[in-house]
Design a protein around this motif. Structure first.
Motif, PDB file in Angstrom:
ATOM      1  N   ASP A   1       0.587  -1.173  -0.023  1.00  0.00           N
ATOM      2  CA  ASP A   1       0.165  -0.050  -0.133  1.00  0.00           C
ATOM      3  C   ASP A   1       1.072   1.004   0.408  1.00  0.00           C
ATOM      4  O   ASP A   1       0.312   1.945  -1.060  1.00  0.00           O
ATOM      5  CB  ASP A   1      -0.758   0.450   1.451  1.00  0.00           C
ATOM      6  N   LEU A   2       2.071   0.995   1.105  1.00  0.00           N
ATOM      7  CA  LEU A   2       2.956   2.811   0.799  1.00  0.00           C
ATOM      8  C   LEU A   2       3.574   2.636  -0.008  1.00  0.00           C
ATOM      9  O   LEU A   2       3.415   3.356  -1.389  1.00  0.00           O
ATOM     10  CB  LEU A   2       3.780   2.288   1.761  1.00  0.00           C
ATOM     11  N   LEU A   3       4.004   1.455  -1.198  1.00  0.00           N
ATOM     12  CA  LEU A   3       4.691   1.303  -2.696  1.00  0.00           C
ATOM     13  C   LEU A   3       3.233   2.242  -3.795  1.00  0.00           C
ATOM     14  O   LEU A   3       3.677   2.481  -4.357  1.00  0.00           O
ATOM     15  CB  LEU A   3       5.266   0.364  -2.297  1.00  0.00           C
ATOM     16  N   GLU A   4       2.561   1.590  -3.229  1.00  0.00           N
ATOM     17  CA  GLU A   4       1.358   2.357  -4.782  1.00  0.00           C
ATOM     18  C   GLU A   4       1.657   3.555  -4.037  1.00  0.00           C
ATOM     19  O   GLU A   4       1.446   4.132  -5.219  1.00  0.00           O
ATOM     20  CB  GLU A   4      -0.128   1.050  -4.505  1.00  0.00           C
ATOM     21  N   TRP A   5       1.261   4.055  -2.635  1.00  0.00           N
ATOM     22  CA  TRP A   5       0.964   5.485  -2.620  1.00  0.00           C
ATOM     23  C   TRP A   5       2.266   6.649  -3.000  1.00  0.00           C
ATOM     24  O   TRP A   5       2.037   7.556  -3.925  1.00  0.00           O
ATOM     25  CB  TRP A   5       0.491   5.895  -1.253  1.00  0.00           C
ATOM     26  N   LEU A   6       3.234   5.762  -2.949  1.00  0.00           N
ATOM     27  CA  LEU A   6       4.196   6.629  -3.463  1.00  0.00           C
ATOM     28  C   LEU A   6       4.453   6.631  -5.013  1.00  0.00           C
ATOM     29  O   LEU A   6       5.238   7.821  -5.665  1.00  0.00           O
ATOM     30  CB  LEU A   6       5.781   5.837  -3.076  1.00  0.00           C
ATOM     31  N   VAL A   7       4.236   5.197  -5.500  1.00  0.00           N
ATOM     32  CA  VAL A   7       4.270   5.422  -7.449  1.00  0.00           C
ATOM     33  C   VAL A   7       2.860   6.649  -7.653  1.00  0.00           C
ATOM     34  O   VAL A   7       3.429   6.865  -8.276  1.00  0.00           O
ATOM     35  CB  VAL A   7       4.876   3.996  -7.865  1.00  0.00           C
ATOM     36  N   THR A   8       1.828   5.833  -7.445  1.00  0.00           N
ATOM     37  CA  THR A   8       0.617   6.712  -7.941  1.00  0.00           C
ATOM     38  C   THR A   8       0.920   8.542  -7.547  1.00  0.00           C
ATOM     39  O   THR A   8       0.342   9.028  -8.172  1.00  0.00           O
ATOM     40  CB  THR A   8      -0.427   6.132  -7.647  1.00  0.00           C
ATOM     41  N   SER A   9       0.816   8.617  -6.200  1.00  0.00           N
ATOM     42  CA  SER A   9       0.359   9.943  -5.211  1.00  0.00           C
ATOM     43  C   SER A   9       2.063  10.721  -5.848  1.00  0.00           C
ATOM     44  O   SER A   9       1.626  12.308  -6.392  1.00  0.00           O
ATOM     45  CB  SER A   9      -0.071  10.110  -4.242  1.00  0.00           C
ATOM     46  N   LYS A  10       3.349  10.156  -5.426  1.00  0.00           N
ATOM     47  CA  LYS A  10       4.125  11.457  -5.651  1.00  0.00           C
ATOM     48  C   LYS A  10       5.165  11.065  -6.767  1.00  0.00           C
ATOM     49  O   LYS A  10       5.929  11.517  -6.521  1.00  0.00           O
ATOM     50  CB  LYS A  10       5.173  10.943  -3.668  1.00  0.00           C
TER      51      LYS A  10
END
Length: 143
Positions: A1-10
């Motif tokens: 979930d953290l990886l998805e957030w970093l890739v998609t949001s940041k």
């Protein structure tokens, strides 16, 4: 979930490498995280498909623009060619129009008359002479 957030949001890049030269996918495989590995592979696959589709779409758009531009050039060339030919032959065309108007005055009555009984050139000549004689004897001629 953290990886998805970093890739998609940041907008973190999955292709960047750490100090040992490993990508995020290499680290996920080494740490035996199958869900993360699968998500990274699917993310790469989706991005690849999007790039291919975008490239294909851009090629289609470029082809359509080229066709439109070519058709516009052809239309402009046709219009210019027609304009230049009309300008070049305007004198000849006007003489032809005047000749056709004179023809209509001279032969209009004969054409509009009933020509079914005419079988040869002499019959046609007789009818023309009759029409000319009738025109000479017309009352408006003597006024």
């Amino acid at each position: 979930d953290l990886l998805e957030w970093l890739v998609t949001s940041k907008a973190m890049s999955l292709d960047s490498k750490d100090g040992r030269g490993r990508t995020a996918l290499d680290v996920a495989r080494a740490s035996k995280a199958p869900g993360t590995s699968r998500w990274i592979e699917e993310f790469h696959a989706r991005n690849l498909i999007v790039k291919v589709v975008q490239r294909h779409y851009q090629q289609i758009i470029a082809t359509q623009r080229l066709k439109r531009r070519t058709n516009a050039q052809i239309s402009i060339a046709r219009i210019y060619r027609g304009y230049s030919k009309r300008r070049l032959y305007s004198g000849v065309l006007m003489r032809r129009v005047e000749d056709s108007q004179r023809y209509a005055v001279t032969w209009g009555k004969l054409i509009s008359s009933n020509l079914t009984h005419i079988t040869c050139w002499s019959d046609l000549r007789e009818q023309v002479n009759d029409m000319n004689n009738a025109q000479l004897l017309d009352d408006s001629f003597f006024v």
